[in-house]
Design an enzyme around this catalytic site. Structure first.
Site, short mmCIF file in Angstrom:
data_model
loop_
_atom_site.label_atom_id
_atom_site.label_comp_id
_atom_site.label_asym_id
_atom_site.label_seq_id
_atom_site.Cartn_x
_atom_site.Cartn_y
_atom_site.Cartn_z
N CYS A 179 0.81 -1.23 0.00
CA CYS A 179 0.00 0.00 0.00
C CYS A 179 0.84 1.28 0.00
CB CYS A 179 -0.92 0.01 1.21
SG CYS A 179 -1.92 -1.47 1.37
N ASN A 188 -10.09 -1.35 -0.39
CA ASN A 188 -8.66 -1.09 -0.38
C ASN A 188 -8.02 -1.80 -1.58
OD1 ASN A 188 -5.92 -1.04 0.12
ND2 ASN A 188 -6.08 -1.60 2.28
N HIS A 229 -4.02 7.02 1.65
CA HIS A 229 -4.27 5.66 1.19
C HIS A 229 -5.65 5.23 1.71
CE1 HIS A 229 -4.09 1.43 0.64
NE2 HIS A 229 -3.89 1.15 1.92
#
Ligand code: ACO
Length: 316
Positions: free
Chosen positions: A113, A273, A243
């Site tokens: 990520c 996500n 994020h």
């Protein structure tokens, strides 16, 4: 000479998996997922023949078209994925072939990520040094292939997608890359990981609460560090692009920084996500919605497996 984000392209797979769909697979419900995470639906790649490189190629083609560049104009490709097409070569090389970027170098970064601040830092410094003029940084993930669809703790959180940012040189003093802060702590490698595919459990393993606490603390620190390095303050930030992992993580980070919610980009409810792809997809949609204008101060911040975290500042 500086570097700037010239164009963004995305690939959002067409198949949608809603919270109601998940209720049929595991013991969960829309209310739990919405209140704990903010996610309502995510995109899923159903065709097993479609690979991360295909999503990346589609996103990159859109970015190149928007910029009016040909594949031959690309000097380099930096790609982030945790669902690589193959163990080797790098998925970046497969994307290079599919795009026809015959003049480029290509490599992958394994940073999950946290890909965007690391890749942007790489690309911007190469462009500033004169080593390259146009670099594609591409986050691409088919998370649905590394999720245990029987594990309600993790399967509700993730989605598939890709985003490509074309980083080009500019001599405009009012826009472009400012700086990046990066940090990692390998002693936390056990709170978020995926074993090798031949392991008996090859799916995402996560200590959700440990990740949550670390995410809020370190994303807050990262944004502050970049601002301090640039002699700026949180009041100078026009747009915060965190994020997209969990709505509560993003809100807690913004609150600690005292950045008002209207400055924070959030599209997690639609995609979940998507790991390395969340920031490019969020920036792409914000630009389409008129939320990003040239000259604005944009802070991007991420954290992921490692744990690795960091933030980048740019003038849009
Ligand atoms: N549906 C219903 N109940 C569930 C679900 C689900 N999908 N998942 C867990 N539960 C249950 C648990 O079993 C537990 O039940 P119990 O009390 O009977 O044992 C209960 O809900 C509470 O679980 P908690 O883990 O305490 O819930 P929490 O409030 O911590 O939320 C969550 C869990 C959403 C995972 C949160 O910790 C989180 O978001 N952490 C960050 C994880 C993350 O973002 N990971 C992404 C990768 S890292 C990154 O991108 C930064």
């Amino acid at each position: 000479m500086n570097a700037y984000i010239r164009a963004i392209g995305v690939c959002r797979p067409k198949d949608v998996l809603t919270n109601a769909d998940l209720e049929k697979i595991v013991d969960t419900n829309d209310e739990w997922i919405t209140t704990r995470t903010g996610i309502k639906e995510r995109r899923i790649v159903k065709d097993p023949n479609i690979m991360s490189s295909d999503l990346a190629t589609a996103a990159a083609q859109e970015a190149l078209e928007k910029a009016g560049l040909k594949p031959e104009d690309v000097d380099g490709i930096i790609l982030g994925t945790i669902v690589a097409d193959k163990v080797m070569p790098a998925t970046a090389c497969i994307v290079q072939k599919k795009l026809g970027c015959k003049n480029a170098w290509a490599y992958d970064i394994t940073a999950a990520c946290s890909f965007v601040p690391i890749a942007l830092n790489n690309a911007a410094l190469m462009i500033r040094s004169g080593q390259a003029k146009n670099i594609l940084i591409i986050g691409t993930e088919i998370m649905s292939r590394i999720i245990d669809w029987k594990d309600r703790n993790t399967c509700v959180l993730f989605g598939d997608g890709a985003g490509a940012m074309l980083i080009s040189e500019t001599d405009d003093p009012d826009r472009g890359y400012i700086n990046t802060y990066l940090k990692s702590d390998g002693t936390t490698d056990h709170i978020l990981y995926v074993n090798q595919p031949n392991h008996e459990n090859p799916y995402i393993q996560m200590d959700g609460q440990a990740v949550f606490k670390m995410a809020v603390k370190e994303m807050t620190t990262s944004v502050r560090k970049t601002l301090e390095m640039a002699n700026l303050t949180v009041d100078d930030v026009d747009v915060l692009c965190p994020h997209q992992a969990n709505l509560r993580i993003m809100e807690a980070t913004a609150d600690r920084l005292k950045i008002p919610r209207e400055k924070v980009l959030m599209n997690l409810h639609k995609y979940g996500n998507t790991s390395s792809a969340t920031i490019p997809i969020a920036l792409y949609e914000a630009e389409q919605e008129g939320k990003l204008k040239p000259g604005q101060l944009v802070s991007m911040v991420a954290i992921g497996s490692g744990m690795v975290w960091g933030a980048s500042l740019v003038r849009w």
